[in-house]
Design a protein around this motif. Structure first.
Motif, PDB file in Angstrom:
ATOM      1  N   GLN A 357       0.856  -1.189   0.000  1.00 51.02           N
ATOM      2  CA  GLN A 357       0.000   0.000   0.000  1.00 51.02           C
ATOM      3  C   GLN A 357       0.894   1.242   0.000  1.00 51.02           C
ATOM      4  O   GLN A 357       1.530   1.565   0.998  1.00 51.02           O
ATOM      5  CB  GLN A 357      -0.933  -0.032   1.207  1.00 51.02           C
ATOM      6  CG  GLN A 357      -1.502   1.295   1.662  1.00 51.02           C
ATOM      7  CD  GLN A 357      -2.224   2.070   0.586  1.00 51.02           C
ATOM      8  OE1 GLN A 357      -2.920   1.503  -0.235  1.00 51.02           O
ATOM      9  NE2 GLN A 357      -2.050   3.376   0.580  1.00 51.02           N
ATOM     10  N   CYS A 358       0.924   1.935  -1.143  1.00 53.81           N
ATOM     11  CA  CYS A 358       1.899   3.011  -1.358  1.00 53.81           C
ATOM     12  C   CYS A 358       1.197   4.327  -1.680  1.00 53.81           C
ATOM     13  O   CYS A 358       1.016   4.678  -2.847  1.00 53.81           O
ATOM     14  CB  CYS A 358       2.842   2.647  -2.496  1.00 53.81           C
ATOM     15  SG  CYS A 358       3.730   1.093  -2.263  1.00 53.81           S
ATOM     16  N   SER A 359       0.829   5.060  -0.668  1.00 50.71           N
ATOM     17  CA  SER A 359       0.274   6.392  -0.878  1.00 50.71           C
ATOM     18  C   SER A 359       1.405   7.414  -0.884  1.00 50.71           C
ATOM     19  O   SER A 359       1.441   8.343  -0.087  1.00 50.71           O
ATOM     20  CB  SER A 359      -0.766   6.725   0.199  1.00 50.71           C
ATOM     21  OG  SER A 359      -1.970   6.049  -0.064  1.00 50.71           O
ATOM     22  N   TRP A 360       2.343   7.222  -1.796  1.00 49.44           N
ATOM     23  CA  TRP A 360       3.474   8.118  -1.981  1.00 49.44           C
ATOM     24  C   TRP A 360       3.964   7.923  -3.415  1.00 49.44           C
ATOM     25  O   TRP A 360       3.591   6.983  -4.100  1.00 49.44           O
ATOM     26  CB  TRP A 360       4.607   7.816  -0.995  1.00 49.44           C
ATOM     27  CG  TRP A 360       5.027   6.379  -0.955  1.00 49.44           C
ATOM     28  CD1 TRP A 360       4.535   5.392  -0.155  1.00 49.44           C
ATOM     29  CD2 TRP A 360       5.998   5.741  -1.802  1.00 49.44           C
ATOM     30  NE1 TRP A 360       5.133   4.195  -0.419  1.00 49.44           N
ATOM     31  CE2 TRP A 360       6.036   4.379  -1.428  1.00 49.44           C
ATOM     32  CE3 TRP A 360       6.840   6.182  -2.819  1.00 49.44           C
ATOM     33  CZ2 TRP A 360       6.880   3.453  -2.045  1.00 49.44           C
ATOM     34  CZ3 TRP A 360       7.680   5.266  -3.434  1.00 49.44           C
ATOM     35  CH2 TRP A 360       7.695   3.923  -3.044  1.00 49.44           C
ATOM     36  N   GLY A 361       4.814   8.801  -3.861  1.00 50.02           N
ATOM     37  CA  GLY A 361       5.356   8.688  -5.207  1.00 50.02           C
ATOM     38  C   GLY A 361       5.906  10.013  -5.677  1.00 50.02           C
ATOM     39  O   GLY A 361       5.976  10.984  -4.922  1.00 50.02           O
ATOM     40  N   TYR A 362       6.293  10.068  -6.926  1.00 53.85           N
ATOM     41  CA  TYR A 362       6.886  11.280  -7.482  1.00 53.85           C
ATOM     42  C   TYR A 362       5.837  12.096  -8.231  1.00 53.85           C
ATOM     43  O   TYR A 362       4.869  11.561  -8.768  1.00 53.85           O
ATOM     44  CB  TYR A 362       8.025  10.920  -8.430  1.00 53.85           C
ATOM     45  CG  TYR A 362       9.095  10.074  -7.790  1.00 53.85           C
ATOM     46  CD1 TYR A 362      10.045  10.648  -6.953  1.00 53.85           C
ATOM     47  CD2 TYR A 362       9.151   8.702  -8.000  1.00 53.85           C
ATOM     48  CE1 TYR A 362      11.020   9.880  -6.347  1.00 53.85           C
ATOM     49  CE2 TYR A 362      10.122   7.925  -7.403  1.00 53.85           C
ATOM     50  CZ  TYR A 362      11.057   8.507  -6.574  1.00 53.85           C
ATOM     51  OH  TYR A 362      12.015   7.740  -5.973  1.00 53.85           O
ATOM     52  N   THR A 363       6.062  13.383  -8.309  1.00 55.83           N
ATOM     53  CA  THR A 363       5.199  14.265  -9.074  1.00 55.83           C
ATOM     54  C   THR A 363       5.135  13.803 -10.527  1.00 55.83           C
ATOM     55  O   THR A 363       6.134  13.380 -11.099  1.00 55.83           O
ATOM     56  CB  THR A 363       5.733  15.712  -9.011  1.00 55.83           C
ATOM     57  OG1 THR A 363       5.746  16.134  -7.647  1.00 55.83           O
ATOM     58  CG2 THR A 363       4.879  16.649  -9.829  1.00 55.83           C
ATOM     59  N   SER A 364       3.963  13.922 -11.135  1.00 53.58           N
ATOM     60  CA  SER A 364       3.799  13.532 -12.534  1.00 53.58           C
ATOM     61  C   SER A 364       4.697  14.343 -13.448  1.00 53.58           C
ATOM     62  O   SER A 364       4.913  15.542 -13.247  1.00 53.58           O
ATOM     63  CB  SER A 364       2.339  13.728 -12.950  1.00 53.58           C
ATOM     64  OG  SER A 364       2.207  13.662 -14.356  1.00 53.58           O
ATOM     65  N   GLY A 365       5.199  13.691 -14.490  1.00 53.38           N
ATOM     66  CA  GLY A 365       6.037  14.374 -15.467  1.00 53.38           C
ATOM     67  C   GLY A 365       5.297  15.384 -16.307  1.00 53.38           C
ATOM     68  O   GLY A 365       5.923  16.212 -16.982  1.00 53.38           O
ATOM     69  N   THR A 366       3.949  15.361 -16.257  1.00 53.58           N
ATOM     70  CA  THR A 366       3.161  16.337 -17.021  1.00 53.58           C
ATOM     71  C   THR A 366       2.574  17.421 -16.128  1.00 53.58           C
ATOM     72  O   THR A 366       1.758  18.223 -16.587  1.00 53.58           O
ATOM     73  CB  THR A 366       2.025  15.638 -17.784  1.00 53.58           C
ATOM     74  OG1 THR A 366       1.209  14.909 -16.850  1.00 53.58           O
ATOM     75  CG2 THR A 366       2.566  14.682 -18.832  1.00 53.58           C
ATOM     76  N   ALA A 367       2.979  17.445 -14.856  1.00 56.35           N
ATOM     77  CA  ALA A 367       2.501  18.498 -13.958  1.00 56.35           C
ATOM     78  C   ALA A 367       3.083  19.843 -14.381  1.00 56.35           C
ATOM     79  O   ALA A 367       4.124  19.918 -15.036  1.00 56.35           O
ATOM     80  CB  ALA A 367       2.898  18.185 -12.521  1.00 56.35           C
ATOM     81  N   ASN A 368       2.394  20.924 -13.994  1.00 58.49           N
ATOM     82  CA  ASN A 368       2.861  22.274 -14.301  1.00 58.49           C
ATOM     83  C   ASN A 368       4.263  22.463 -13.706  1.00 58.49           C
ATOM     84  O   ASN A 368       4.428  22.496 -12.493  1.00 58.49           O
ATOM     85  CB  ASN A 368       1.894  23.293 -13.701  1.00 58.49           C
ATOM     86  CG  ASN A 368       2.267  24.725 -14.024  1.00 58.49           C
ATOM     87  OD1 ASN A 368       3.412  25.030 -14.350  1.00 58.49           O
ATOM     88  ND2 ASN A 368       1.297  25.614 -13.935  1.00 58.49           N
ATOM     89  N   PRO A 369       5.296  22.611 -14.564  1.00 51.03           N
ATOM     90  CA  PRO A 369       6.668  22.685 -14.035  1.00 51.03           C
ATOM     91  C   PRO A 369       6.933  23.930 -13.210  1.00 51.03           C
ATOM     92  O   PRO A 369       7.835  23.938 -12.367  1.00 51.03           O
ATOM     93  CB  PRO A 369       7.524  22.666 -15.311  1.00 51.03           C
ATOM     94  CG  PRO A 369       6.636  23.197 -16.378  1.00 51.03           C
ATOM     95  CD  PRO A 369       5.261  22.711 -16.032  1.00 51.03           C
ATOM     96  N   TYR A 370       6.173  25.004 -13.425  1.00 51.57           N
ATOM     97  CA  TYR A 370       6.389  26.226 -12.641  1.00 51.57           C
ATOM     98  C   TYR A 370       5.915  26.048 -11.202  1.00 51.57           C
ATOM     99  O   TYR A 370       6.424  26.689 -10.282  1.00 51.57           O
ATOM    100  CB  TYR A 370       5.663  27.400 -13.297  1.00 51.57           C
ATOM    101  CG  TYR A 370       6.212  27.739 -14.654  1.00 51.57           C
ATOM    102  CD1 TYR A 370       7.413  28.430 -14.789  1.00 51.57           C
ATOM    103  CD2 TYR A 370       5.554  27.345 -15.808  1.00 51.57           C
ATOM    104  CE1 TYR A 370       7.937  28.724 -16.037  1.00 51.57           C
ATOM    105  CE2 TYR A 370       6.067  27.632 -17.066  1.00 51.57           C
ATOM    106  CZ  TYR A 370       7.263  28.325 -17.177  1.00 51.57           C
ATOM    107  OH  TYR A 370       7.774  28.605 -18.408  1.00 51.57           O
ATOM    108  N   GLU A 371       4.943  25.176 -11.020  1.00 51.20           N
ATOM    109  CA  GLU A 371       4.415  24.936  -9.670  1.00 51.20           C
ATOM    110  C   GLU A 371       5.031  23.707  -9.033  1.00 51.20           C
ATOM    111  O   GLU A 371       5.257  23.673  -7.826  1.00 51.20           O
ATOM    112  CB  GLU A 371       2.886  24.781  -9.726  1.00 51.20           C
ATOM    113  CG  GLU A 371       2.250  24.632  -8.357  1.00 51.20           C
ATOM    114  CD  GLU A 371       0.724  24.619  -8.428  1.00 51.20           C
ATOM    115  OE1 GLU A 371       0.095  24.630  -7.369  1.00 51.20           O
ATOM    116  OE2 GLU A 371       0.175  24.600  -9.547  1.00 51.20           O
ATOM    117  N   TRP A 372       5.305  22.688  -9.854  1.00 46.12           N
ATOM    118  CA  TRP A 372       5.725  21.413  -9.303  1.00 46.12           C
ATOM    119  C   TRP A 372       7.148  21.019  -9.652  1.00 46.12           C
ATOM    120  O   TRP A 372       7.704  20.114  -9.038  1.00 46.12           O
ATOM    121  CB  TRP A 372       4.783  20.299  -9.793  1.00 46.12           C
ATOM    122  CG  TRP A 372       3.385  20.499  -9.350  1.00 46.12           C
ATOM    123  CD1 TRP A 372       2.379  21.117 -10.044  1.00 46.12           C
ATOM    124  CD2 TRP A 372       2.808  20.106  -8.105  1.00 46.12           C
ATOM    125  NE1 TRP A 372       1.223  21.122  -9.318  1.00 46.12           N
ATOM    126  CE2 TRP A 372       1.452  20.507  -8.115  1.00 46.12           C
ATOM    127  CE3 TRP A 372       3.297  19.448  -6.976  1.00 46.12           C
ATOM    128  CZ2 TRP A 372       0.598  20.276  -7.049  1.00 46.12           C
ATOM    129  CZ3 TRP A 372       2.443  19.213  -5.920  1.00 46.12           C
ATOM    130  CH2 TRP A 372       1.111  19.630  -5.961  1.00 46.12           C
TER     131      TRP A 372
END
Length: 702
Positions: A357-372
């Motif tokens: 059960q993994c409620s963790w991970g890396y930010t999506s590669g398509t996330a807004n790069p200025y914010e994320w």
């Protein structure tokens, strides 16, 4: 770089859970030799993760550096070229990443895990330069940085309050446990719409749930199914969780003695990988309650007259309900690292967990790069820059369970991410895993949820920004601040002291419970359904391969109604801090066909198990260290097994002996070797093999 760890408390709500900090992503140059790692802001100084070439494995073992954990590091590897490079920096130490577990060392070696070591040296030295120097050596096949797992918020879950309980109770009463009526994720009949103000549009649609009640008619969960929660610690003493905790027989909570020889001392209910102790902690003011919240969603005790219900929490009897193993990778202000994470993953596989059960991970590669900021956008990027993470997850998905039991291989379930991005984050987006998007109580995608490529299924996750506007008002027309959109989020267990620290002591059933939201809350809905499904398959004595069971999970998902993707969704950004000043309209058509297979459906999964032909489970082969013993309940491997009387015989009793005690087969290893054995239940016989290995002596696997 801004990174959100959304936690629904007095100011914000939990979304993605434990979020790993920035690592290389799109646009980063790939090293030609695939050996040299890339720097990033979360790299830990003075540490490197090194995979040695298999040709020097014996040298490492002869040098006595195969121990792992507290007090284990050696000061030389025995590999001359490596020692020469590291002799130029102060404080050189080396230890194996994964401690030797005599029961599973063969599997670990087959996977190459025995070749990974952590090298430590002075923080004054350039970690990048040391990595580059080691990467040039033929005796080294990979070098990777150790990185911190980070979270950007320390806000806690929003606990139940007397006013909130009054509002909810007026709308819906519980049937199984006192707070069950508030858990729309388990059973949404639409009645919680009455909690919203009179002019609110319909935001609770019947059926927008995981269909738990129909599933419970067939199965309520079995203790043989273990779910490893990689998260903050789980409150092992919580009245709704204590009886659901996995118990490592023979260990003493927090002891410094490794009673079972698995490499971890005092791991009665799991292990705190951050502090390297069997003490699972939840009492820091920096803890959020997230680990307990996740665990409660999966396996809080049902029908015990206390608090909430859960997906696979049994029926109130002691021998029902799945079990929770706490693999702690965050501990208050002390954050875990990639090293802690991979050790937790292997620990879970080696100690009986079949669901991660993994409620963790890396930010999506398509996330807004200025914010994320930039992150992984492809499988190749994740594999290249996280080789040890991938190999550990492969180990779990390929070696957890058993070829004879209910499942061969393990199932890793990940939160999809909360950046409103059109793709899921890694590792969950990788094709071998389950990646979960979040929905509100009317089937609409939660406004924060990632979606699109990498997303495999959806589940209730809550959506406070969507429900806040229509909160009830008091006699003076003021919004009831205790409410703040809570009813549109997920109710579960939190450490009891968190309740007291925020609002003062609550009486009775409402103490130790609170609300969170996010794909990290949708994730345990799916983990719980998988656990319930495997429990049912076990009762039917059916055996599945992990990937086949994942396919069944997706095939049994219920379609999200087409009408959901019409029009726009009104919600309020920064709603807790700024109220309804920042209204947003999100076109729902952008989510159509991008929420995975559909909504997870527990009853449909159990029906699919009924309709699937599968091999029968058989009594498992057993591998033991010399002098060790193991107990196995034979009843689950025989038809009508609980009604049978059992006998067991061993061909070569110089290797091992076996008896039947209190309905369990007890196998005791005597000497190194291998022998066949037979367990007989009624008139049916099943053969199995007992293998005895020499235990670890501190100089490797002998």
């Amino acid at each position: 770089m801004k990174k959100i760890f959304r936690i629904f408390a007095l100011a914000s709500a939990l979304a993605f859970g434990l979020t790993a900090c920035s690592v290389e992503g799109p646009g980063v140059a790939v090293p030609e030799d695939n050996k040299t790692p890339q720097m990033s802001e979360d790299v830990i100084s003075g540490e490197l993760l090194v995979r040695f070439d298999a040709r020097v494995s014996t040298i490492l073992e002869n040098a006595g550096v195969t121990k792992s954990g507290i007090g284990a590091p050696a000061t030389r590897s025995g590999v001359l070229s490596v020692d020469e490079v590291l002799s130029l920096v102060e404080g050189y130490q080396i230890e194996r990443v994964f401690p030797v577990d005599a029961r599973t060392e063969d599997k670990a070696r087959e996977a190459g895990l025995h070749l990974w070591y952590v090298v430590r040296f002075s923080e004054d030295a350039s970690v990048e330069q040391v990595a580059a120097d080691l990467s040039k050596l033929g005796e080294v096949s990979r070098v990777s940085f150790n990185r911190t797992l980070k979270r950007a918020s320390a806000q806690k879950a929003k606990p139940l309050t007397p006013e909130l309980v009054r509002q909810l109770t007026a709308a819906r009463s519980g049937a199984q446990d006192p707070l069950y009526g508030f858990q729309w994720n388990l059973n949404n009949d639409g009645s919680l719409q009455n909690v919203l103000s009179a002019d609110a549009p319909t935001k609770f649609l019947a059926g927008s749930d995981i269909n738990a009640e129909n599933a419970w008619k067939k199965c309520v969960g079995r203790p043989e199914i273990i779910v490893a929660v990689l998260d903050e610690g789980v409150d092992v003493n919580h009245p709704d969780l204590a009886a659901s905790m996995w118990v490592n027989e023979g260990e003493t909570f927090g002891s410094t003695v490794d009673a079972d020889g698995n490499g971890y001392a005092g791991d009665l209910h799991g292990y705190n990988f951050v502090k390297q102790t069997g003490h699972i902690t939840v009492n820091s003011r920096y803890d959020t309650g997230h680990g307990s919240h996740v665990a409660g969603a999966v396996a809080a005790r049902n029908n015990n007259g206390v608090g909430i219900s859960s997906i696979a929490g049994g029926d109130g009897s002691a021998d029902s309900g799945v079990r929770i193993m706490s693999c702690q990778i965050f501990a208050g202000e002390y954050v875990g690292t990639l090293l802690d994470e991979v050790r937790a993953i292997k620990y879970a596989a080696d100690n009986g967990a079949v669901i991660l059960q993994c409620s963790w991970g890396y930010t999506s590669g398509t996330a807004n790069p200025y914010e994320w900021g930039q992150q992984f956008a492809t499988d190749e990027q994740w594999e290249l820059y996280n080789p040890l993470e991938k190999v550990a997850l492969d180990y779990f998905t390929e070696t957890a369970g058993s070829p004879e039991g209910v499942i061969e291989g393990g199932i890793a379930v990940f939160a999809g991410g909360n950046e409103s991005a059109p793709s899921a984050g890694y590792p969950g987006a990788y094709g071998k895993f389950v990646s979960v998007a979040a929905t509100a109580a009317d089937f609409t995608p939660a406004v924060y949820s990632n979606y699109g490529p990498g997303t495999t299924i959806s589940a209730p996750g809550g959506d406070q920004d969507y429900y806040f506007e229509y909160a009830p008002v008091d006699a003076n027309g003021n919004v009831i601040r205790d409410y703040m959109g809570s009813v549109g989020c997920i109710l579960s267990t939190i450490p009891e002291w968190h309740t007291d620290s925020q609002i003062g002591d609550l009486d009775g059933d409402f103490y130790g419970y609170g609300y969170m939201e996010g794909t990290s809350m949708a994730c345990p809905q799916v983990s719980g359904v998988v656990a319930l499904g495997l429990s049912y398959a076990l009762e039917q004595r059916k055996h599945f391969k992990a990937q086949d069971f994942i396919a069944l999970l997706h095939a049994s998902a219920k379609p999200i109604p087409e009408t959901v993707f019409e029009g726009e969704k009104l919600w309020y950004k920064y709603v807790i801090d700024m109220g309804t000043n920042h209204a947003n309209l999100t076109p729902l058509k952008q989510y159509k066909g991008k929420m995975g297979a559909g909504m997870v459906d527990a009853a449909a999964l159990l029906a699919a198990i009924d309709g699937t032909e599968a091999p029968a489970m058989t009594f498992p082969n057993v591998t033991l260290a010399e002098g060790a013993a193991r107990q196995i309940s034979p009843a689950i491997y025989f038809e009508n097994g609980s009604k049978l009387t059992y006998t067991v015989t061993v061909a070569d009793q110089s290797v091992a002996t076996a008896t039947v005690e209190n309905g369990k087969v007890v196998i005791s290893a005597k000497a190194v070797g291998q022998t066949t054995a037979v367990v007989k239940g009624g008139s049916v016989e099943q053969k199995f093999v007992i293998s005895v290995r020499k235990s670890d002596t501190g100089n490797g696997w002998l």
